[in-house]
Design an enzyme around this catalytic site. Structure first.
Site, PDB file in Angstrom:
ATOM      1  N   ASP A  48      -5.177  -1.585 -11.579  1.00 36.31           N
ATOM      2  CA  ASP A  48      -5.211  -0.927 -10.113  1.00 36.31           C
ATOM      3  C   ASP A  48      -4.763  -1.631  -9.019  1.00 36.31           C
ATOM      4  O   ASP A  48      -4.250  -2.871  -9.158  1.00 36.31           O
ATOM      5  CB  ASP A  48      -6.928  -0.462  -9.915  1.00 36.31           C
TER       6      ASP A  48
ATOM      7  N   THR B 221      -5.841  -1.113  -5.156  1.00 32.94           N
ATOM      8  CA  THR B 221      -6.650  -1.221  -3.965  1.00 32.94           C
ATOM      9  C   THR B 221      -7.726  -2.003  -4.531  1.00 32.94           C
ATOM     10  O   THR B 221      -8.666  -1.521  -5.301  1.00 32.94           O
ATOM     11  CB  THR B 221      -7.255   0.051  -3.356  1.00 32.94           C
TER      12      THR B 221
ATOM     13  N   ALA C  49      12.709  -1.450 -12.955  1.00 30.16           N
ATOM     14  CA  ALA C  49      11.343  -1.242 -12.419  1.00 30.16           C
ATOM     15  C   ALA C  49      11.500   0.448 -12.180  1.00 30.16           C
ATOM     16  O   ALA C  49      12.136   0.741 -11.664  1.00 30.16           O
ATOM     17  CB  ALA C  49      10.918  -1.856 -11.130  1.00 30.16           C
TER      18      ALA C  49
END
EC number: 7.6.2.1
Length: 1167
Positions: free
Chosen positions: A396, A398, A730
């Site tokens: 994750d 945040t 990416a």
């Protein structure tokens, strides 16, 4: 309760059609309604489910099934040569130990759940507010939540402390977004402020059944003497979200417990996970079982052949009179006899080692976070070795990588960089400078500074609020954390937003109050990438202040002439561009700031155009954007801001180490794409050398075309990404595109594209999409996956991954409660994997291999002896010495290998991530390694039986010429086996401690002491009559002592030679580092590593400006292009990122006009 509601769908020229929708009916403030409890549980077991679930988990292991089968066979009379309880008792002991460990670990989960369930909230009961625990809340209750608190359930907003019953909520725990979202109660309920009004609230609420759709909600509220009121997501307050910038909010409970949208996106129950090593060992146990059956069939067949050919010659044995003398009984006898080829003590040894390894993790001071007093916690020990095989990490953003704290760090004004934090800078001449000093000294840059600070104090949607205890202190409430950081930075520099009304903003600057009339707010959207305000200054001028991405601001600047007054503006543009690149290299979020003075006549004409667009019934948003474009031009560039989205400590270094260990890193976040890319660069997941592929598609066909084009060009060798560059690519994909990419016909191609990339960032994804991605990669790659997060929205992916790691962060403890391991900071993941994971894997592999080795070395001797005992099933060793072999005499060496052995020190493993690769690629435990050890065990058993048999069969055991019988041979062989397997443990030990020495030497000593005592039990105790005087007979034989040296040395000579040759001629990189660790200084070990990784190591120390090397970028189709899907380059240069809710319950312009901070706010005390 469920009801059916018919809604008429009337369209022009269409007939009426009734649509049946299944709804939930909730009676407001009525007790006794039968709905789900608000108590939640992330534990594996409860009092009723423990026994069946535990037994299911234990008997998924083939070894336990096998031993249960053997224990049942031993209950058949006259079949077992080793007694009826020699297997059952150890099996029950093993199950008891495992059950105790599971109970201890699950009690910890229950305690963590209790912390959540016993949080308190105010509930309206019997006309008064009572503080009750979350688990006491029922559907239909009216609750009041205070600022900073989490919502205990899914609520329907009734009223709040803010004007028009607005409220701000933070949903980072749900979707990872850092910006605040606005919710607004219905006008009918917004006036329900007092206890009396709320007590009299009665009615029925119809809403949809519980579902996992976070952003969807429909329902109706039927109050007495009112028409039905339509409800939507703008009135929904979800469990897991937090109330912010609002003193209080009241709501009706809609969904509770596991029916809340948050819990609907999580797995229903904690999964029962097993490590890869455990599963591999399980398969080898199955193969050994088939080998055991084969050996039993062979021995039974040989017994039948011997009996038919030689039985009549040995009539005195009375074989015809034995009821068990047949093939079936003999087969069962040999199965029981050979059952110890599979070590029954293995499972309890593994459980003990795992438990102690988990204790090592819990007590590791290097993973202790002193600021929050939070140690690392192994919530399950079954996956300790799995930490050493991780190939993919799903993280994750945040709260996991970032602190969710924005700080205004620097700014560029008029071509000079100033620090907004310390107010000390270095200007272009290399001299220390200050923005305030330049302003007061009337520096040539002062006009730009004054306009820049005015823009920061005016161009926003922030609400100021005076502190109730100290009116001199101001608190700023903002939906965007970026805006809060900017307004706080302006206040530090002397431009203070002191109040605002629906029409004006008041700023205190340079000792004076300045009042600006707010004319228009042109809101921020992802398409516009900017926001503007039009104000009338105290001097009567009309100005437009604009801030946004550099790409959109620069194209709206006025023309800059090469000479004259505009020449300085051209210089500012060039210098600001360089400053933006410098900010981006530091991973800062940038915004460009510009201003324009608007003539009154042009403004009056534009105002009418904007008004017509705002009241348009068709394509209103597009017309508003076009109207804004008409006025946002001929701007004068003032400078740029640089905000730091503060990362947690050592996040870039940790990600760099994981990438160096060949661990692929994926970021899964619910936040916006620009923010995610910016953080990707800041934490060094992305760098300038990477090909960045951005996928934004709004259709299945568009997604298919994008994926197919890249894969086809890749296969033809004409892709812009070469083979060597593919590993540096990416991929960035948003949630909408991901929905199409994960469909059945595209999933395989999409995963192929992802797996060819070095890093993957998925933006705007829901919790269920996170879990779906993790599950798909796990199945496709068959590699070990790890998911790490800190919020409730991460629970689903944490439970889907092989290993789930929760961060005990600011967003609650739900992720930590549902995880397998919890840590306080992301940086501790490096030590958890590279140190604990790699060492636990190595130790567990050695433990398992050694346990099988020592058992086969002893118990296969029974097969060799069967040839000399007419295949009768006669045992060579005394019964209880067989049973105590694993429990007492060879129990300590595998414990020492599993707890204390290591290839290199923890410091070296931490500093050199490449040492993680052998464990990651399963070099220490696979089919080849397993059967290599088993082959050595067979050779050792043959030598340890054959040499004593020849010596005792042909030579004189004692000088008096006597022979002690088969037990003399059996105990001698047993002694040689114990000594040999202990010396084998010493040979395999890489790191010696006094505990290792005690375990190995003590095991040999324990056997000799036991032999001395056990030989003297009889006749004092009615036990072991056949062992009476055995120690004296055995230890008085010179042949025994001679073979005590010869047999182990002969057996281990080949092992020693192979190990010496291999370590000399075929050194692995790990061996070289370990050798340097012992013989050289660590600096030389570092030089060795640097020389080997120089060519392959990525320049992770550089955070490049964003999107410089983007080549293959696909935008969503332009809605105004009649369906034609234009492919344009996504311009996100210079680190632009801005967080603010779009298309929320209330437009930002309407929201700020609802506030008048000069008036007192609604006080909770009055309620």
């Amino acid at each position: 309760m469920r009801v059916t509601e018919e809604e008429d769908d009337r369209t022009s020229g269409a007939t009426e059609a009734a649509e049946c929708v299944e709804l939930r009916a909730i009676r407001v403030q009525v007790t006794g309604q039968r709905f789900c409890s608000n108590r939640v549980s992330t534990a594996k077991y409860n009092a009723l489910s423990f026994l069946p679930c535990f037994l299911f988990e234990q008997f998924r292991r083939y070894s336990n099934c096998f031993f249960l089968f053997i224990a049942l066979l031993q209950q058949i009379p006259d079949v077992s040569p080793t007694g009826r309880y020699t297997t059952l008792v150890p099996l029950l002991f093993i199950l008891a130990v495992s059950a105790t460990k599971e109970i201890v670990e699950d009690v910890k989960r229950h305690k963590a759940d209790q912390e959540t369930n016993k949080r308190q909230v105010e509930v309206l009961r019997d006309g008064q507010w009572l503080w009750l625990t979350w688990q006491q809340i029922n559907v239909g209750d009216v609750v009041r939540v205070r600022a900073g608190a989490f919502f205990p359930a899914d609520l329907l907003l009734i009223s709040s402390s803010e004007p028009h019953s607005l409220c701000y909520i933070e949903t980072a725990n749900l979707d990872g977004e850092t910006n605040l979202k606005i919710r607004q109660a219905l006008p009918t309920t917004a006036k329900l402020l007092s206890v009396t009004a709320l007590r009299d609230l009665q009615g029925t609420l119809h809403c949809e059944l519980p579902n996992r759709h976070l952003y969807e909600f429909t329902g109706t509220l039927r109050l007495a003497n009112h028409e039905p009121l339509a409800l939507g997501p703008d009135q929904l307050l979800q469990r897991g979200a937090r109330l912010q910038n609002t003193k209080w909010a009241t709501g009706i409970v809609l969904y509770t417990g596991h029916e809340t949208k948050l819990l609907q996106n999580s797995s229903a129950a904690a999964p029962l996970k097993r490590s890869t090593v455990d599963q591999a060992a399980n398969m080898q146990i199955l193969l050994l079982f088939f080998l055991l059956v084969l050996l039993s069939l062979l021995a039974s067949s040989c017994n039948e052949i011997w009996a038919s050919n030689f039985g009549f010659q040995h009539w005195y044995l009375g074989l015809e009179d034995l009821p068990t003398s047949n093939f079936g009984y003999n087969l069962l006898t040999y199965i029981i006899l050979f059952n110890n080829l599979i070590p029954i003590s293995l499972q309890v040894t593994i459980e003990m080692v795992r438990f102690i390894q988990a204790t090592f993790i819990n007590n590791d001071l290097e993973m202790y976070h002193a600021e929050t007093d939070t140690p690392a916690c192994a919530r399950t020990s079954n996956l300790n070795e799995e930490l050493g095989q991780v190939k993919y990490v799903f993280s994750d953003k945040t709260g996991t990588l970032t602190q969710n704290v924005m700080e205004f760090q620097q700014c560029s004004v008029g071509g000079t960089i100033y620090s907004a934090k310390s107010d000390v800078v270095v200007n272009s001449s290399g001299m220390a400078s200050s923005m305030v000093q330049d302003l007061t000294a009337k520096h040539s840059n002062a006009p730009y500074i004054r306009e820049f600070l005015t823009l920061l104090a005016v161009c926003h949607t922030v609400i100021p609020e005076k502190d109730e205890t100290n009116p001199e202190i101001l608190h700023y409430h903002a939906a965007s954390p970026d805006e809060r950081a900017l307004i706080q930075g302006a206040a530090r520099l002397g431009w203070v937003l002191s109040s605002r009304t629906p029409e004006t903003l008041t700023i205190t600057a340079e000792g004076m109050e300045h009042r600006y009339q707010l004319l228009h707010i042109l809101e921020f959207t992802s398409d516009r990438k900017r926001m503007s305000v039009i104000v009338r200054t105290p001097s009567g001028k009309i100005k437009l202040f604009c801030k946004g991405a550099d790409t959109v601001i620069y194209e709206r600047l006025g023309s800059a002439a090469p000479t004259g007054p505009q020449q300085h503006q051209q210089y500012i543009r060039q210098v600001t561009t360089n400053h933006l690149e410098a900010f981006a290299r530091e991973g800062l979020r940038t915004l460009c700031c510009a201003v324009a003075e608007i003539p009154h006549d042009i403004y009056e004409e534009w105002k009418h155009t904007y008004h017509r667009a705002s009241v348009s019934m068709q394509n209103r948003e597009e017309k508003l954007a076009d109207a804004a474009n008409l006025i946002e031009n001929n701007l004068v560039l003032l400078g740029a801001t640089a905000i730091e989205d503060k990362l947690q400590d050592q996040v870039p270094e940790t990600i760099g180490a994981l990438l160096e260990a060949d661990i692929r890193m994926w970021m899964l976040t619910g936040d916006k794409q620009e923010t995610a890319i910016n953080i990707g660069h800041a934490c060094r997941l992305l760098n300038s050398n990477m090909e960045l592929l951005v996928m934004n598609e709004e259709s299945l066909d568009g997604t298919r075309e994008v994926i197919g084009r890249w894969l086809s060009t890749r296969s033809e060798g004409s892709s812009p990404l070469s083979t060597t560059m593919a590993s540096s690519a990416a991929l960035v994909v948003d949630g909408q595109t991901l929905k199409y990419a994960m469909s059945c016909d595209l999933k395989k191609d999409f995963l192929q594209l992802c797996l060819q990339c070095r890093a993957v960032i998925c933006c705007r994804v829901t919790p269920s999409q996170k879990a779906e991605i993790v599950e798909a990669v796990t199945i496709e790659t068959q590699a070990v996956t790890l998911a790490i997060g800190d919020g409730a929205n991460d629970v689903a992916m944490i439970q889907k991954a092989h290993v789930g790691v929760g961060i005990s962060g600011m967003e609650g403890l739900q992720a930590a409660c549902a995880s397998d391991y919890s840590i306080a900071q992301f940086r501790f993941l490096r030590r958890l994997l590279l140190v604990h994971g790699a060492s636990n894997y190595y130790r567990m592999c050695r433990l398992i291999l050694y346990s099988f080795y020592k058992n086969i070395t002893l118990y296969v001797i029974e097969l060799w002896f069967a040839h000399h005992s007419a295949w009768s099933g006669q045992i060579l060793f005394e019964r209880w010495t067989i049973g105590l072999y694993n429990v007492l005499f060879t129990a300590a060496p595998p414990l020492a290998l599993g707890l204390f052995d290591r290839r290199c020190t923890a410091e070296v493993s931490y500093r050199y991530p490449q040492l993680y690769k052998p464990s990651q690629s399963a070099q220490h435990f696979n089919v080849k390694v397993f059967w290599f050890w088993m082959t050595k065990a067979l050779i050792h058993s043959a030598l340890l039986f054959g040499l004593p048999l020849m010596a005792f069969g042909e030579d004189i055991v004692w000088s008096n010429g006597k022979d002690g019988g088969y037990l003399i041979l059996g105990n001698a062989v047993y002694t040689y086996v114990v000594v040999t397997v202990c010396l084998k443990a010493a040979l395999e030990t890489s790191s010696w401690t006094w505990l290792s020495l005690l375990a190995i030497g003590g095991s040999v000593l324990t056997w000799f002491l036991f032999l001395a005592f056990y030989s003297h039990f009889w006749p004092s105790l009615p036990l072991a009559a056949n062992m009476a005087g055995m120690s004296h007979m055995l230890l008085s034989s010179p042949v025994f002592w001679w073979l005590l040296i010869l047999a182990p040395v002969t057996a281990l000579l080949s092992d020693f030679s192979i190990k010496t040759l291999w370590n000399t001629m075929f050194k692995s990189f790990t061996d070289q580092v370990c050798e340097r660790e012992i013989n050289l200084q660590r600096s030389e070990s570092g030089k060795l590593l640097d020389s080997q990784r120089r060519d392959s190591r990525t320049k992770l120390v550089e955070t490049a400006r964003l999107m410089r090397s983007v080549r293959n970028v696909f935008r969503r189709p332009n809605a105004s292009s009649d369906g034609a899907r234009g492919q344009t380059e996504l311009e996100l240069s210079h680190g632009y990122a801005f967080s603010q809710e779009e298309h929320g319950a209330v437009r930002q312009g309407d929201m700020v006009r609802a506030y008048d901070t000069t008036l007192p706010s609604r006080s909770m005390d009055k309620l």
